[in-house]
Design an enzyme around this catalytic site. Structure first.
Site: not given
Length: 647
Positions: A286, A289, A433
């Site tokens: 989601c 990173t 998300r």
């Protein structure tokens, strides 16, 4: 009942040393002789008795040992060298491209509180399962023994951990992701009074084995077991397996003083050269990173250990010093620093489940590069237009394809990552998300309301879990890794962020983030994002200024929203982009019906759990009442100017 001791029957350091003398060659004996802690020696010995490896390799973290592990992995075929020096590819079984949540168990007595979201097995049954599956499983194989710290050596919340595996790929991965602490291991175990143990035997990548693959986690003896699986999320037990033990420690041993979270750690630049540190939770897949890399300097992209220091600040460390990241969607436009490491020579990278073309170059979905006509990927030979048994197109790479690399290779990696004192962390974000409900950023009015934002993450599922689809609740993006009762974990969150030892200058800013809103959710006919990936830099920059009382905000029932003028200025300043008022209105309008439905979803779900703190229900009820009142006054969709006029 400790399965490892029950099955190994080694109970003294003398017994362990006698076993080593019979099983290890002269070189490996000389290495293990430097480890003196009796409990560590006994644990290793019992694993050897159980698994019966033909050889034992002690990994001291020296360049010689690391090079030997890389060579073993290539020779065994666990990895294959690619065209670029230092790059290798590892393929998991096509049916095991994520965590096998349905075959993952906690070893627990009937009276033990275990998360309602988890599977459990009594110790007596677990011992039988472990014995029948792991007894002699390493015959004709080499057991590699690694000594790691999950965090900088000397940090009060770092965890010592043993990794005992027959997989050179897993040992290679551990060397990139964790700190080999062979020379400090005895001292750290003595100081901490505990260590984690991980016993893993590599899978053979055979479809017939997958139904019998298992991951067991013994909370009482802080030991994990895994067999017949290959995906690193199931086999690199230092990661999410040991994260569960760290969560347990925070909840049941150090409640209110420590947390172990599924969070990135990134530093955001502010005026006059200051850096404000932010930790943020998001389910795997989601954008965690991407958000970590959106800061000006970063420390971690996945896990965070935090505690309240003597100066009254919240301090955070990353238990890892590498990235096991999802590569889908990584490209030069959105992730230039990552792409430098992935595409330029001079770096070490382990790829998994991407496509490798005829020139031994890796390719993946969303890299914005020309795709090859054919190659090898996660399901075997691949060519443009290939379909599966359902006549569905097979993608160029699996959605959960990964890269593994050392964080030090990234240009924006902060030297503070090695600081055992951690970084002072002011901002905490929670996101999922979410395509249609919440605005891009909103700030809780109180720490309690901030805890509730974390408790109420909702997200579309991703490819990180095998067999899980649809939309689901993802409390703190940490729910799969909470071993005990969810109510206990929530209580620990309330106690931590309300701890009176947190000094006023360090009071946390707790916020929701969401950059997955679509045009369709705001009256359009497209599923394209309402904004761009890089906009997260602006949301973080606004939070940084908010933490220092340098921006305006609009109070609303769900929390404080940014004012338009501040955002327009930051968009231009941070990413040199115009930010029209029309886009702001679409992104920050409150769709009251959807938000109320989201609150009711949480109320209904948490009502089924035991011992959930009343604070959660009180805060949700207050927000819902205010939204219902607002809906009566102003309708289903409340534009930001309504709150501007009130303010």
């Amino acid at each position: 009942m400790d399965p490892l001791h029950t099955l190994g029957k080694i109970s003294s350091p003398d017994q362990a040393l006698n076993l080593f003398a019979s099983k290890l060659d002269r070189t490996q004996l000389a290495k293990i002789a430097k480890i003196k802690h009796p409990d560590v020696l006994i644990r290793i010995a019992n694993a050897i008795v159980l698994c019966r490896p033909s050889k034992v390799f002690i990994n001291t973290g020296s360049e010689e040992d690391k090079d030997a592990i890389r060579k073993i992995s290539i020779e065994k075929g666990e990895e294959r060298a690619l065209a670029m020096d230092g790059h290798t590819i590892h393929f998991d079984l096509a049916g095991e491209q994520g965590r096998i949540v349905d075959r993952t168990y906690y070893i627990a007595e009937p009276e033990d509180l275990v998360s309602s979201l988890a599977n459990r097995m009594p110790p007596e049954q677990a011992v039988k399962e472990i014995e029948s599956n792991m007894s002699g499983i390493m015959e004709n194989l080499t057991m590699i023994v690694g000594f790691y710290m999950r965090g900088p050596v000397g940090s009060p919340v770092s965890n010592p951990a043993l990794e005992l595996t027959s997989s050179a790929y897993i040992s290679h991965s551990a060397e990139l992701l964790y700190r080999n602490a062979f020379n400090d291991f005895d001292h750290e175990v003595e100081q901490k009074g505990y260590f984690f143990t991980n016993v893993h035997s590599e899978g053979l990548n055979r479809t017939e084995d997958l139904p019998h693959a298992r991951v067991f986690m013994d909370r009482k003896y802080q030991t994990t077991y895994a067999w017949k699986c290959t995906y690193a999320g199931n086999t690199l037990l230092l990661k999410k397996g040991n994260h569960r033990f760290a969560v347990d420690k925070a909840v049941y041993r150090d409640r209110g003083r420590e947390l172990s979270e599924h969070m990135f750690i990134t530093g955001i630049s502010g005026p006059d050269g200051r850096t404000t540190w932010c930790a943020g939770a998001a389910p795997s897949g989601c954008g965690k990173t991407t958000t970590a890399m959106a800061g000006n300097v970063f420390i971690g992209d996945d896990l965070a250990q935090m505690w309240i220091a003597q100066d009254g600040s919240i301090r955070t460390i990353n238990p890892e010093n590498g990235i096991f990241g999802i590569v889908e969607g990584v490209n030069a436009e959105g992730d230039p620093l990552l792409m430098k490491v992935l595409r330029q020579p001079g770096y070490e990278v382990i790829w998994s489940n991407v496509l490798v073309d005829e020139k031994s170059k890796p390719h993946w979905i969303g890299n914005m590069e020309p795709a090859p006509e054919k190659g090898i990927n996660f399901q075997g030979e691949w060519y443009q237009g290939k379909t599966n048994e359902k006549a569905e197109p097979i993608p160029i790479s699996h959605p959960n394809s990964r890269y593994t690399l050392a964080s030090k290779n990234l240009d924006n990696y902060s030297p503070e990552a090695a600081n055992p004192k951690g970084v002072v962390t002011r901002i905490f974000t929670y996101s999922g998300r979410d395509e249609d409900t919440m605005p891009p950023v909103w700030v809780a009015k109180t720490p309690d309301a901030g805890v509730v934002i974390g408790a109420c993450i909702v997200s579309a599922t991703t490819a990180t879990e095998v067999g899980v689809t649809g939309i689901k609740r993802a409390p703190w993006a940490n729910a799969p890794f909470i071993p005990g009762a969810l109510g206990d974990y929530m209580d620990a969150q309330f106690k931590f962020f309300n701890n009176p030892d947190i000094s006023k200058p360090f009071k946390p800013v707790m916020a929701g983030l969401n950059y997955f809103l679509t045009h369709r959710a705001r009256g359009g006919d497209s599923d394209k994002l309402l904004g761009e990936k890089r906009d997260v830099k602006v949301w973080l920059a606004w939070l940084e200024r908010y933490a220092h009382n340098e921006v305006e905000y609009l109070p609303t029932p769900i929390g404080n929203l940014p004012a338009y003028n501040d955002l327009a200025k930051l968009f231009k300043q941070i990413i040199d982009k115009d930010y029209p008022r029309s886009l702001y209105d679409m992104q920050f309008a409150l769709y009251t019906v959807k938000i109320i439905q989201r609150i009711e979803l949480q109320e209904k779900a948490y009502a089924k759990e035991e011992n959930i703190p009343k604070k959660l229900f009180e805060i949700l009820a207050t927000q819902k009442t205010a939204l219902l009142d607002l809906k009566k006054k102003a309708g289903n969709v409340i534009m930001p100017d309504y709150f501007e006029n009130l303010h």
